[in-house]
Design an enzyme around this catalytic site. Structure first.
Site, PDB file in Angstrom:
ATOM      1  N   ASP A  25      -7.956  -3.085  10.273  1.00 31.81           N
ATOM      2  CA  ASP A  25      -8.389  -4.152   9.369  1.00 31.81           C
ATOM      3  C   ASP A  25      -8.821  -5.407  10.143  1.00 31.81           C
ATOM      4  O   ASP A  25      -9.223  -6.392   9.553  1.00 31.81           O
ATOM      5  CB  ASP A  25      -7.259  -4.473   8.370  1.00 31.81           C
ATOM      6  CG  ASP A  25      -7.798  -4.838   6.994  1.00 31.81           C
ATOM      7  OD1 ASP A  25      -8.955  -4.483   6.703  1.00 31.81           O
ATOM      8  OD2 ASP A  25      -7.062  -5.483   6.217  1.00 31.81           O
ATOM      9  N   ARG A  67     -10.257 -11.463   1.484  1.00 32.83           N
ATOM     10  CA  ARG A  67     -11.096 -12.512   0.892  1.00 32.83           C
ATOM     11  C   ARG A  67     -10.407 -13.872   0.933  1.00 32.83           C
ATOM     12  O   ARG A  67     -11.057 -14.912   0.964  1.00 32.83           O
ATOM     13  CB  ARG A  67     -11.509 -12.102  -0.528  1.00 32.83           C
ATOM     14  CG  ARG A  67     -10.383 -11.926  -1.478  1.00 32.83           C
ATOM     15  CD  ARG A  67     -10.770 -11.123  -2.728  1.00 32.83           C
ATOM     16  NE  ARG A  67     -10.801  -9.681  -2.486  1.00 32.83           N
ATOM     17  CZ  ARG A  67     -11.136  -8.775  -3.405  1.00 32.83           C
ATOM     18  NH1 ARG A  67     -11.475  -9.155  -4.616  1.00 32.83           N
ATOM     19  NH2 ARG A  67     -11.131  -7.491  -3.107  1.00 32.83           N
ATOM     20  N   LYS A 119       0.841  -1.191   0.000  1.00 30.18           N
ATOM     21  CA  LYS A 119       0.000   0.000   0.000  1.00 30.18           C
ATOM     22  C   LYS A 119       0.881   1.248   0.000  1.00 30.18           C
ATOM     23  O   LYS A 119       1.923   1.252   0.656  1.00 30.18           O
ATOM     24  CB  LYS A 119      -0.859   0.035   1.280  1.00 30.18           C
ATOM     25  CG  LYS A 119      -2.043  -0.901   1.273  1.00 30.18           C
ATOM     26  CD  LYS A 119      -2.883  -0.707   2.528  1.00 30.18           C
ATOM     27  CE  LYS A 119      -3.994  -1.730   2.610  1.00 30.18           C
ATOM     28  NZ  LYS A 119      -5.027  -1.563   1.583  1.00 30.18           N
TER      29      LYS A 119
HETATM   30  N1  BES Z   1      -8.249  -3.740   4.070  1.00 30.54           N
HETATM   31  C1  BES Z   1      -8.408  -3.325   2.741  1.00 30.54           C
HETATM   32  C2  BES Z   1      -9.716  -2.601   2.472  1.00 30.54           C
HETATM   33  C3  BES Z   1      -9.923  -1.278   3.155  1.00 30.54           C
HETATM   34  C4  BES Z   1      -9.645  -0.099   2.509  1.00 30.54           C
HETATM   35  C5  BES Z   1     -10.453  -1.212   4.427  1.00 30.54           C
HETATM   36  C6  BES Z   1      -9.856   1.107   3.124  1.00 30.54           C
HETATM   37  C7  BES Z   1     -10.671  -0.006   5.057  1.00 30.54           C
HETATM   38  C8  BES Z   1     -10.379   1.159   4.401  1.00 30.54           C
HETATM   39  C9  BES Z   1      -8.361  -4.531   1.805  1.00 30.54           C
HETATM   40  O1  BES Z   1      -7.598  -5.605   2.211  1.00 30.54           O
HETATM   41  C10 BES Z   1      -7.782  -4.030   0.510  1.00 30.54           C
HETATM   42  O2  BES Z   1      -6.694  -3.562   0.516  1.00 30.54           O
HETATM   43  N2  BES Z   1      -8.560  -4.131  -0.558  1.00 30.54           N
HETATM   44  C11 BES Z   1      -8.148  -3.658  -1.843  1.00 30.54           C
HETATM   45  C12 BES Z   1      -8.650  -4.632  -2.882  1.00 30.54           C
HETATM   46  C13 BES Z   1      -8.070  -4.415  -4.248  1.00 30.54           C
HETATM   47  C14 BES Z   1      -6.599  -4.758  -4.237  1.00 30.54           C
HETATM   48  C15 BES Z   1      -8.814  -5.283  -5.218  1.00 30.54           C
HETATM   49  C16 BES Z   1      -8.762  -2.274  -2.062  1.00 30.54           C
HETATM   50  O3  BES Z   1      -9.884  -2.042  -1.617  1.00 30.54           O
HETATM   51  O4  BES Z   1      -8.097  -1.445  -2.648  1.00 30.54           O
HETATM   52 ZN    ZN Z   2      -7.371  -5.791   4.292  1.00 32.04          ZN
HETATM   53 ZN    ZN Z   3      -5.529  -5.397   1.685  1.00 36.87          ZN
END
Ligand code: BES
Ligand code: ZN
Ligand code: ZN
Length: 475
Positions: free
Chosen positions: A260, A323, A249
């Site tokens: 999370d 997931r 990230k």
């Molecule tokens: N934990 C994150 C989702 C999230 C984002 C939670 C902002 C709370 C606030 C999740 O694991 C994630 O990073 N999801 C990605 C998925 C993508 C790579 C398809 C996302 O949402 O960008």
């Molecule tokens: Zn996550």
């Molecule tokens: Zn993630």
């Protein structure tokens, strides 16, 4: 923590709080001050009249949603004064007094564990004094107000864990918290370590966890009353940190990823509440506790994982790790043969884009069940909205090399494609009894809102508890 009591006339009160829907309810002196301060009794406006030692709290109308929110705001204001014991004049309605109690208890929480200088307030207790009319009609049942106190305790417990920084809340810490809570509240608790996860073939969850120094844990709590006819499984994403893994990230998106674990922590709060309320329903709480980190041992984009359900998954992005943890946990949960399965997860940023920060997404194949859950959640005071599945979006998670890809091929509809990914792991016989809740928005907000402080909200506890309790009446 401020103590909340009902109809206690033993302790001497230093001030009083009244709720008003218009300025007609003000005394003559209060009217003069109100005029000077242009107080119009609008939602959330608070007027303090020193000579009366009285706080007037404005409400647009006396609805549970307004009362909860304004009560939370009132507590934050009351804590700035030097009173010790305050009387709150309640409403002539049980439901409204329940909302009032929740607002007071949830509005009181603040995360100060790591502050060396704590902002100490003198406020010790709030007493809800039912109006004469309410007393005679016996409007506020003790059990209802007790339920509010139990929920307050559980939600504030969840908030505290979610707010705890990742170095102090690893998957093993989460397992220890669960164990301790289980002992205290009379729940069964089973903790699965790496060897257990291997034996269970939970390879997707293991892959996500591999690069971290902190071992993953599967946490399984059970409330099992004798003769229960309904069984519910609640599954939570418990990522104690999500760095994104090798699909790292960016710095600005990594902060707050201690939150999370909110889905998993909500499961702790739900189980704690269920243990105390003791409904005649078997409830299982399953948490996939894991950390998504980087390192030479990390799982990679292009890896193909073999999940517990026997479905192969091509990893296209290691940041779509929730997931992967959940698909193995949902597989484990289905082996328990539940009548309902609910999962809670901070799963996608896309859900926050779609619904805003304050609303959770409800997904699932059973439209009626989605609707039923939506009604119960909204009634409980949590904002939710249904995000509809469709077969066109389902095609987007196809993989050339495996049974399914962990991310969609399109940048649109990411909350739903994540939900559809989970749906692939739900066996045919459970498709209609499963609900997925994406709580990525409201689980952690970096500003005060509604009954919530800066940070963790403990979202999901109220709606899921009320859903479970509603099943008791259904059969
Ligand atoms: N934990 C994150 C989702 C999230 C984002 C939670 C902002 C709370 C606030 C999740 O694991 C994630 O990073 N999801 C990605 C998925 C993508 C790579 C398809 C996302 O949402 O960008
Ligand atoms: Zn996550
Ligand atoms: Zn993630």
């Amino acid at each position: 923590m401020i103590e909340i009591s009902f109809n206690d006339n033993k302790t001497q009160k230093d001030a009083e709080v009244v709720f008003i829907t218009d300025t007609k309810g003000l005394s003559k002196t209060a009217k003069e001050i109100a005029h000077l301060q242009s107080f119009g009794a609008k939602n959330g406006e608070i007027l303090f009249v020193n000579s009366e030692k009285r706080f007037y709290c404005g409400l647009d109308s006396a609805t549970p949603d307004n009362i909860r929110e304004v009560a939370a705001k009132a507590v934050r204001t009351l804590k700035k004064y030097t009173f010790k014991h305050i009387n709150i004049i309640g409403f002539d309605d049980e439901n409204l007094n329940y909302a009032l109690t929740l607002g007071l208890g949830l509005g009181d929480y603040e995360f100060s564990t790591y502050k060396s200088k704590k902002e100490d307030s003198t406020l010790k207790s709030l007493n809800i004094a039912e109006s004469k009319k309410a007393e005679s009609k016996k409007i506020a049942k003790d059990s209802t107000l007790q339920k509010a106190l139990i929920l307050i305790d559980s939600i504030n417990f969840v908030r505290e864990i979610v707010n705890t920084p990742p170095q102090d809340c690893t998957p093993i810490d989460l397992a220890n918290i669960a164990n301790k809570m289980a002992k205290e509240f009379g729940l069964e608790c089973k903790i699965g370590d790496v060897a257990f996860l291997k034996k269970e073939k939970m390879n997707a969850m293991l892959a996500v966890s591999r690069a971290s120094d902190k071992e993953p844990r599967l946490i399984h709590l059970t409330h099992k009353p004798k003769g229960a006819k309904i069984k519910v499984a609640v599954v939570g994403k418990g990522l104690t940190y999500d760095s994104g893994g090798l699909s790292l990230k960016p710095a600005d998106y990594m902060t707050t990823m201690k939150a999370d674990k909110s889905g998993g922590c909500a499961v702790l709060g739900i189980m704690r509440t269920i243990a105390k309320l003791n409904p005649n329903i078997e409830v299982h709480g399953i948490i996939g506790a894991s950390e998504n980190m980087i390192g030479g041992n990390a799982y990679k984009p292009d890896d193909i994982l073999s999940t517990r359900e026997g479905i192969s998954v091509e990893v296209k992005n290691t940041d779509a790790e929730g997931r992967l943890v959940l698909c193995d946990c949902l597989s484990y949960a289905q082996d328990l043969k539940p009548d309902y399965i609910i999962d809670l997860a901070t799963l996608t940023g896309a859900c926050v884009v779609a619904l805003g920060e304050y609303t959770s997404g409800i997904m699932g194949y059973n439209k009626e069940l989605n609707k039923q859950f939506e009604n119960i959640a909204l009634n409980s005071g949590e904002l939710v909205s249904i995000l509809p599945f469709n077969k066109h979006l389902e095609k987007l998670i196809e993989s050339k090399n495996a049974d399914i890809s962990n991310v969609s091929s399109s940048r649109y509809g990411g909350a739903i494609t994540a939900g559809l990914f989970l749906g692939r792991f739900i066996r045919e016989e459970y498709k209609d009894s499963w609900i997925h809740l994406d709580i990525a928005g409201p689980a952690f907000v970096e500003k005060e809102w509604d009954v919530n402080p800066y940070g963790a909200s403990g979202i999901g506890v109220r709606s899921v508890v009320d859903f479970i309790l509603s099943l008791n009446n259904a059969r």
